[in-house]
Design a protein around this motif. Sequence first.
Motif, short mmCIF file in Angstrom:
data_model
loop_
_atom_site.label_atom_id
_atom_site.label_comp_id
_atom_site.label_asym_id
_atom_site.label_seq_id
_atom_site.Cartn_x
_atom_site.Cartn_y
_atom_site.Cartn_z
N ALA A 123 0.82 -1.21 0.00
CA ALA A 123 0.00 0.00 0.00
C ALA A 123 0.86 1.26 0.00
O ALA A 123 0.50 2.27 -0.62
N VAL A 124 1.98 1.23 0.71
CA VAL A 124 2.88 2.38 0.74
C VAL A 124 3.61 2.55 -0.59
O VAL A 124 3.87 3.67 -1.03
N ASP A 125 3.91 1.44 -1.24
CA ASP A 125 4.60 1.45 -2.54
C ASP A 125 3.61 1.83 -3.64
O ASP A 125 3.20 1.01 -4.46
N THR A 126 3.24 3.09 -3.69
CA THR A 126 2.15 3.52 -4.57
C THR A 126 2.48 3.44 -6.05
O THR A 126 1.58 3.33 -6.88
N ASP A 127 3.76 3.51 -6.41
CA ASP A 127 4.10 3.42 -7.83
C ASP A 127 4.39 2.00 -8.28
O ASP A 127 4.77 1.74 -9.41
N ARG A 128 4.21 1.05 -7.35
CA ARG A 128 4.37 -0.38 -7.63
C ARG A 128 5.75 -0.73 -8.19
O ARG A 128 5.90 -1.61 -9.03
N SER A 129 6.74 -0.04 -7.64
CA SER A 129 8.12 -0.28 -8.10
C SER A 129 8.78 -1.43 -7.35
O SER A 129 9.84 -1.90 -7.76
N GLY A 130 8.16 -1.86 -6.25
CA GLY A 130 8.76 -2.89 -5.43
C GLY A 130 9.67 -2.33 -4.35
O GLY A 130 10.32 -3.09 -3.62
N ALA A 131 9.73 -0.99 -4.24
CA ALA A 131 10.54 -0.34 -3.22
C ALA A 131 9.87 0.97 -2.84
O ALA A 131 9.10 1.54 -3.62
N ILE A 132 10.16 1.47 -1.65
CA ILE A 132 9.52 2.67 -1.12
C ILE A 132 10.50 3.84 -1.14
O ILE A 132 11.62 3.72 -0.63
N SER A 133 10.07 4.95 -1.72
CA SER A 133 10.89 6.15 -1.78
C SER A 133 10.64 7.03 -0.56
O SER A 133 9.71 6.78 0.22
N VAL A 134 11.45 8.07 -0.40
CA VAL A 134 11.26 9.02 0.69
C VAL A 134 9.88 9.65 0.60
O VAL A 134 9.17 9.79 1.60
N THR A 135 9.48 10.03 -0.61
CA THR A 135 8.18 10.67 -0.81
C THR A 135 7.04 9.75 -0.43
O THR A 135 6.08 10.16 0.24
N GLU A 136 7.13 8.48 -0.83
CA GLU A 136 6.08 7.52 -0.50
C GLU A 136 6.02 7.26 1.00
O GLU A 136 4.93 7.16 1.57
N LEU A 137 7.18 7.20 1.64
CA LEU A 137 7.20 6.94 3.08
C LEU A 137 6.62 8.12 3.85
O LEU A 137 5.82 7.93 4.77
N GLN A 138 6.97 9.32 3.46
CA GLN A 138 6.42 10.49 4.15
C GLN A 138 4.91 10.58 3.98
O GLN A 138 4.18 10.93 4.91
N ALA A 139 4.42 10.24 2.79
CA ALA A 139 2.98 10.29 2.53
C ALA A 139 2.22 9.28 3.37
O ALA A 139 1.03 9.46 3.66
N ALA A 140 2.91 8.22 3.79
CA ALA A 140 2.24 7.13 4.51
C ALA A 140 2.26 7.31 6.02
O ALA A 140 1.42 6.74 6.73
N LEU A 141 3.22 8.08 6.54
CA LEU A 141 3.40 8.19 7.99
C LEU A 141 2.79 9.48 8.52
O LEU A 141 3.16 10.57 8.08
N VAL A 142 1.88 9.35 9.48
CA VAL A 142 1.28 10.52 10.10
C VAL A 142 1.32 10.38 11.62
O VAL A 142 1.34 9.27 12.15
N ASN A 143 1.33 11.52 12.30
CA ASN A 143 1.31 11.54 13.75
C ASN A 143 -0.12 11.34 14.26
O ASN A 143 -1.07 11.28 13.49
N GLY A 144 -0.23 11.27 15.59
CA GLY A 144 -1.54 11.09 16.20
C GLY A 144 -2.49 12.23 15.91
O GLY A 144 -3.71 12.07 15.99
N ASN A 145 -1.94 13.42 15.58
CA ASN A 145 -2.81 14.57 15.25
C ASN A 145 -3.02 14.70 13.74
O ASN A 145 -3.46 15.74 13.27
N TRP A 146 -2.64 13.66 12.99
CA TRP A 146 -2.84 13.58 11.54
C TRP A 146 -1.90 14.48 10.74
O TRP A 146 -2.08 14.65 9.54
N THR A 147 -0.87 15.03 11.37
CA THR A 147 0.13 15.76 10.60
C THR A 147 1.13 14.75 10.03
O THR A 147 1.42 13.73 10.64
N ARG A 148 1.65 15.06 8.85
CA ARG A 148 2.64 14.17 8.25
C ARG A 148 3.94 14.21 9.04
O ARG A 148 4.26 15.20 9.68
N PHE A 149 4.68 13.11 8.96
CA PHE A 149 6.00 13.09 9.59
C PHE A 149 6.87 14.18 8.97
O PHE A 149 6.83 14.43 7.77
N ASP A 150 7.67 14.81 9.82
CA ASP A 150 8.64 15.80 9.38
C ASP A 150 9.58 15.15 8.35
O ASP A 150 10.03 14.02 8.53
N LEU A 151 9.88 15.88 7.27
CA LEU A 151 10.70 15.31 6.20
C LEU A 151 12.08 14.90 6.70
O LEU A 151 12.62 13.86 6.29
#
Length: 228
Positions: A65-93
């Motif tokens: 699900a995190v590998d949105t481009d179906r490349s078989g690997a997760i990029s920085v952009t994909e990982l940041q888009a997937a991780l959120v804090n308890g207040n729904w803010t994205r993880f700091d880059l």
Amino acid sequence: MSLRYGTPQRHTSHASQYHPSPAPPPRPVSSQYGGAQGYYGQPAYSAPGGPPPGADPQLWQWFSAVDTDRSGAISVTELQAALVNGNWTRFDLDTVKMLMSIFDTDRSGTIGFNEFAGLWKYIQDWQNVFRHFDRDRSGSIDGSELSEALRSFGYNLSPTLLSLLEQKYASGPSDRYGPPPGITFDRFVRACVVVKSLTEAFQRVDTDRDGWVQMNYEQFMKIVLSAP
């Protein structure tokens, strides 16, 4: 899909159960150094090729699900888009880049499934630490909670250093008429990792362990710029 961390939950176990792994996490250091997850969205697809032999099917679904481009690997952009804090803010880059640098063991610039499995456990372990020290269940860490957490790891920072750390990793701009805003889960992890990394860098130079070092400008800049 978003993976949510730092959600307040009731927790009563002892702090000694919550030392995260693998690396860093903080480890006890000499007292000379210093003064004196939540909600998981549903995967939209499965990555091509299927999971590796012996892979956890649920973890493979999350990876897919995190590998949105179906490349078989997760990029920085994909990982940041997937991780959120308890207040729904994205993880700091910067925190996401730090996590990538720790778990991108083949230095490909992306995270494969096996690397993702290690990253997943690391974040889960840190979430347990965060929940334990978030005493008021606010979903963020304040100055006193940060101080308690660092002391439990063996880092006895002075009030001045603790204040600087709290201000640096606060989740928003500080109001000069009130206390700094709390530290979200992602920034809490990075703050602890930075303290550990800088302390260990200092220890490597402080060969006689007296808490004092002599270094030139080049050495100092290397230590600072090598911090996460």
